[in-house]
Write a protein that holds these residues in place. Structure first.
Motif, mmCIF file in Angstrom:
data_model
loop_
_atom_site.group_PDB
_atom_site.id
_atom_site.type_symbol
_atom_site.label_atom_id
_atom_site.label_comp_id
_atom_site.label_asym_id
_atom_site.label_seq_id
_atom_site.Cartn_x
_atom_site.Cartn_y
_atom_site.Cartn_z
ATOM 1 N N ALA A 175 30.593 -18.322 -13.417
ATOM 2 C CA ALA A 175 30.359 -19.423 -14.675
ATOM 3 C C ALA A 175 32.205 -20.109 -15.204
ATOM 4 O O ALA A 175 31.684 -21.097 -15.382
ATOM 5 N N TYR A 176 32.681 -19.278 -14.680
ATOM 6 C CA TYR A 176 34.339 -19.589 -14.701
ATOM 7 C C TYR A 176 34.772 -20.584 -13.969
ATOM 8 O O TYR A 176 35.315 -21.950 -14.459
ATOM 9 N N ALA A 177 33.885 -20.602 -12.370
ATOM 10 C CA ALA A 177 34.342 -21.888 -11.832
ATOM 11 C C ALA A 177 34.050 -23.313 -12.291
ATOM 12 O O ALA A 177 34.633 -24.021 -12.448
ATOM 13 N N LEU A 178 32.271 -22.693 -12.849
ATOM 14 C CA LEU A 178 31.854 -23.967 -13.360
ATOM 15 C C LEU A 178 32.433 -24.442 -14.243
ATOM 16 O O LEU A 178 32.196 -25.798 -14.495
ATOM 17 N N ALA A 179 32.948 -23.817 -15.182
ATOM 18 C CA ALA A 179 33.151 -24.269 -16.893
ATOM 19 C C ALA A 179 35.013 -25.038 -16.502
ATOM 20 O O ALA A 179 35.098 -25.410 -17.059
ATOM 21 N N LYS A 180 35.775 -24.289 -15.950
ATOM 22 C CA LYS A 180 37.129 -24.929 -15.712
ATOM 23 C C LYS A 180 37.902 -24.934 -14.909
ATOM 24 O O LYS A 180 38.737 -25.636 -14.548
ATOM 25 N N PHE A 181 36.870 -24.674 -13.303
ATOM 26 C CA PHE A 181 37.941 -25.986 -12.054
ATOM 27 C C PHE A 181 37.537 -27.315 -11.951
ATOM 28 O O PHE A 181 36.120 -26.983 -12.375
ATOM 29 N N ARG A 182 38.228 -27.567 -11.262
ATOM 30 C CA ARG A 182 37.884 -29.208 -10.747
ATOM 31 C C ARG A 182 37.380 -29.159 -9.432
ATOM 32 O O ARG A 182 38.036 -28.671 -8.553
ATOM 33 N N PHE A 183 35.957 -29.354 -8.422
ATOM 34 C CA PHE A 183 35.936 -29.430 -7.268
ATOM 35 C C PHE A 183 34.643 -30.341 -6.961
ATOM 36 O O PHE A 183 34.175 -31.009 -7.908
ATOM 37 N N PHE A 239 20.368 -18.054 -14.609
ATOM 38 C CA PHE A 239 20.159 -18.037 -16.490
ATOM 39 C C PHE A 239 21.555 -17.880 -16.771
ATOM 40 O O PHE A 239 22.159 -18.569 -18.284
ATOM 41 N N SER A 240 22.247 -16.858 -16.991
ATOM 42 C CA SER A 240 23.080 -15.543 -17.193
ATOM 43 C C SER A 240 24.466 -16.601 -16.806
ATOM 44 O O SER A 240 25.364 -16.768 -18.023
ATOM 45 N N ILE A 241 24.764 -17.148 -15.691
ATOM 46 C CA ILE A 241 25.619 -18.096 -15.418
ATOM 47 C C ILE A 241 26.009 -19.231 -16.358
ATOM 48 O O ILE A 241 26.997 -19.633 -16.562
ATOM 49 N N PHE A 242 24.781 -19.810 -16.242
ATOM 50 C CA PHE A 242 24.579 -20.883 -17.353
ATOM 51 C C PHE A 242 25.295 -21.565 -18.374
ATOM 52 O O PHE A 242 26.452 -21.342 -19.159
ATOM 53 N N LEU A 243 24.602 -19.983 -19.526
ATOM 54 C CA LEU A 243 24.679 -19.937 -20.408
ATOM 55 C C LEU A 243 26.807 -19.207 -20.257
ATOM 56 O O LEU A 243 27.187 -19.181 -21.840
ATOM 57 N N LEU A 244 27.055 -18.666 -20.286
ATOM 58 C CA LEU A 244 28.376 -18.007 -19.625
ATOM 59 C C LEU A 244 28.927 -19.035 -19.819
ATOM 60 O O LEU A 244 30.329 -19.796 -20.220
#
Lengths: 309, 322
Positions: free
Chosen positions: A124-132, A184-189
């Motif tokens: 979730a952190y990578a999906l929220a804060k990294f750019r790739f 679901f948890s990844i999405f929510l986080l």
């Protein structure tokens, strides 16, 4: 938060019963009709509220009352027990296997929750804060997985766990997948981490923190409410799961969970609704208790580590 | 952004190395999900497509059967069309009622000024009841013989239906149970209603708008994205409805659960059959894995079609990042 609502409520009631700026008898007929209208509205709304509250709570009440009836009375059409048979709950606990099912449920829910949080946070952190490149595609795939009914892939998954790894009749086919992130948890986080300003992450980088240290030392403390929410949802999901145990554990009663075993009470005790309802109460109660207990944690978490943008 | 003079001091491949390092770090953080996606989604999906063209009973090795499974499911398997009809019933009737009721309860809770917190908790709690426990509770509440609901109805003099034991009433009984657990919708509608700008209501009031006009021209336009969200997620949930109808049917028919118990799903008269139950019935009761995979793919196509609606750029689930 509770104070807020209490104050708001008090204010609201005061407004309804008494317009601000006038404490004594109303001065004009127009104001009097307005006040009467407000009072009538208050009565109508709260009558509807009470009716709705009855609809939402009576099922719980009837279930609980029936769980305390004697065997003979449970077969009657009475609504209120003559004698309060608290021993019914003891009988449920004495049912062969009940404590094992309880233990299995706690293992599945507890271990599953820990694994879900540990594996989903970095994703979730990578999906929220990294750019790739492909970040949006990855997010869409996560959402697609989240919306996928488990029955769609169950045939190959069952063949994989049961025929290739010989793990049917255990809890492992339900627990192991959670070590690899839960959609679901990844999405929510991810949704929660998006609300944490990038400045915190950038500042940590400037101070020479690596990615992992930034996540552990800076982001995680701020994400506590989000993690608490995810943990709670995952715990409930495991607690409520029926399909997983039905597929992987049904052949071995020693691996049943409470949600799966519950209907066996109806079979074992034929028409004894009292014991079935006592077992039902025991499956419902922990979830509701956890909710009340965690509601506090939520509010506390939000006030303690509130992300100030 | 590094100045050229600085870069000259480093290895010539400094920038490329940095990019490679960034890609590696991204991969490392995503790795749990990448493994999960491959092993628990991509591989089983491909495998499901493969098995849908194979005859496989779990004992003899799979053999190629072309489109036989497909024609069997659509033309000869007796449960497919009833299950699709039931699913459609739940999607249209249950979802509509649930959204309307959720909106009503949401509006009610925003109007309640005394004891709001208590009311909100009472309205929300049923949503938390575990599906199996809620179904057991309703199987008891609505059981025609000794259930409290029918006892009360008969005392009032209303003819009491057979609920889960009557094919015409089993889906309404399920719907009643899903209306009881409307807490999730109540919460999102409540938030949406409280977000409607107060000025718009004041302006409408100045223009002399009636209560209905205020709802129609101020409230509705403001909360329509949330209604859309509730409808789409409701449709997806209704299509995937499994545990509640299955348990309701089993309890009402009186089968005793256990290893190797054979039960006919959808009691009474296939009225509680849903598509996900067919995967179980074909795969784990009839040992026809190929046909089970056909139904699984139908379920997949339907789910994804509606999920696509959620992923639109506007009014979808994804908020634009950055």
């Amino acid at each position: 938060m509770a104070q807020d609502t209490a104050q708001g409520t008090a204010r609201g009631t005061a407004q309804v019963l008494q317009r601000p700026g006038e404490s004594k008898a109303p001065s004009s007929p127009a104001e009097r009709t307005a006040r009467r209208k407000a009072l009538l509205e208050w009565i109508a709304v709260h009558s509807l509220g009470v009716a709705a509250a009855l609809f939402f709570t009576l099922p719980f009440v009837f279930v609980f009352l029936t769980s305390l009836m004697s065997d003979s009375q449970a077969l009657s059409r009475d609504l209120i027990p003559h004698t309060w048979e608290w021993a019914n709950y003891r009988k449920v606990f004495d049912t062969p296997g009940f404590l094992t099912w309880w233990r299995n449920t706690l293992i599945y829910a507890g271990l599953g929750t820990v694994l879900t949080v540990v594996s989903s946070v970095p994703v979730a952190y990578a999906l929220a804060k990294f750019r790739f490149r492909g970040r949006n595609l990855a997010l869409m795939l996560v959402i697609s997985m989240m919306m996928l009914p488990p029955q769609v892939v169950v045939i190959p998954m069952y063949l994989f766990w049961a025929k290739q790894l010989d793990l049917s009749g255990t809890l492992w086919p339900m627990i192991i997948p959670l070590a690899f992130g839960d959609a679901f948890s990844i999405f929510l986080l991810r949704q929660f981490l998006m609300t944490i300003p990038n400045e915190y992450v950038d500042a940590a980088k400037v101070d020479g923190c690596g990615d992992l240290r930034t996540l552990l030392k800076i982001v995680l403390p701020m994400a506590k409410p989000g993690i608490a929410a995810v943990a709670l949802f995952q715990f409930f999901a495991a607690w409520n799961d029926y399909f997983g145990p039905q597929i992987y554990a049904s052949e071995n009663p020693g691996a049943w969970t409470l949600s799966y075993a519950l209907e066996s009470f109806k079979g074992a005790h034929h028409t004894d609704w009292n014991l079935t309802m006592a077992a039902t109460v025991l499956v419902m109660a922990p979830v509701i208790l956890v909710f009340f207990f965690a509601q506090k944690a939520f509010v506390e978490g939000v006030t303690l580590t509130g992300v100030k943008g | 952004m590094s100045a050229p003079t600085l870069r000259a001091k480093r290895r010539p491949s400094g920038l490329a190395a940095k990019q490679r390092k960034q890609a590696l770090r991204t991969l490392a953080f995503l790795s749990p999900w990448l493994i999960g996606f491959t092993v628990f989604f991509a591989y089983p999906m491909i495998s499901t497509v493969y098995f849908s063209f194979m005859h496989y009973d779990g004992f003899r090795p799979p053999t190629w059967s072309g489109t036989k499974n497909w024609t069997y499911v659509f033309e000869h398997y007796p449960f497919f069309w009833p299950a699709l009809r039931n699913t459609l019933w739940l999607v249209v009737i249950m979802v509509t009622l649930r959204v309307l009721f959720g909106l009503g309860i949401g509006m009610l809770i925003t109007k309640i000024k005394t004891g709001t917190g208590v009311f909100r908790t009472l309205f929300y709690l049923p949503y938390l009841a575990p599906p199996v426990a809620a179904t057991m509770a309703f199987a008891f509440l609505l059981n025609p013989g000794t259930g409290p609901v029918n006892s009360i109805l008969e005392k009032i003099g209303i003819p009491a239906p057979g609920w889960f034991n009557d094919p015409d009433w089993s889906k309404p009984a399920l719907t009643l149970m899903f209306l009881w657990g409307v807490g999730d919708l109540m919460v999102i509608f409540m938030a949406a209603l409280l977000d409607v700008p107060k000025e718009q209501y004041e302006a409408a009031e100045l223009d002399g708008a009636s209560a209905w006009q205020r709802f129609r021209f101020v409230t509705l336009p403001n909360i329509s994205p949330i209604i859309m969200f509730a409808v789409v997620t409701g449709v997806i949930a209704a299509m995937q409805c499994y545990t509640q109808p299955l348990v309701a049917g089993k309890v009402a028919s009186g089968v005793i659960q256990g290893a190797g118990t054979m039960f006919e799903p959808g009691y009474p008269e296939h009225s509680t059959l849903t598509l996900p139950q067919l995967v179980y019935n074909l795969g784990f009761q009839r040992f026809d894995y190929g046909s089970a995979c056909v139904v699984a793919l139908v379920l997949f196509a339907l789910s994804m079609a509606f999920t696509a609606l959620l992923m639109r750029r506007r009014g979808g689930l994804i908020q634009a990042g950055d």
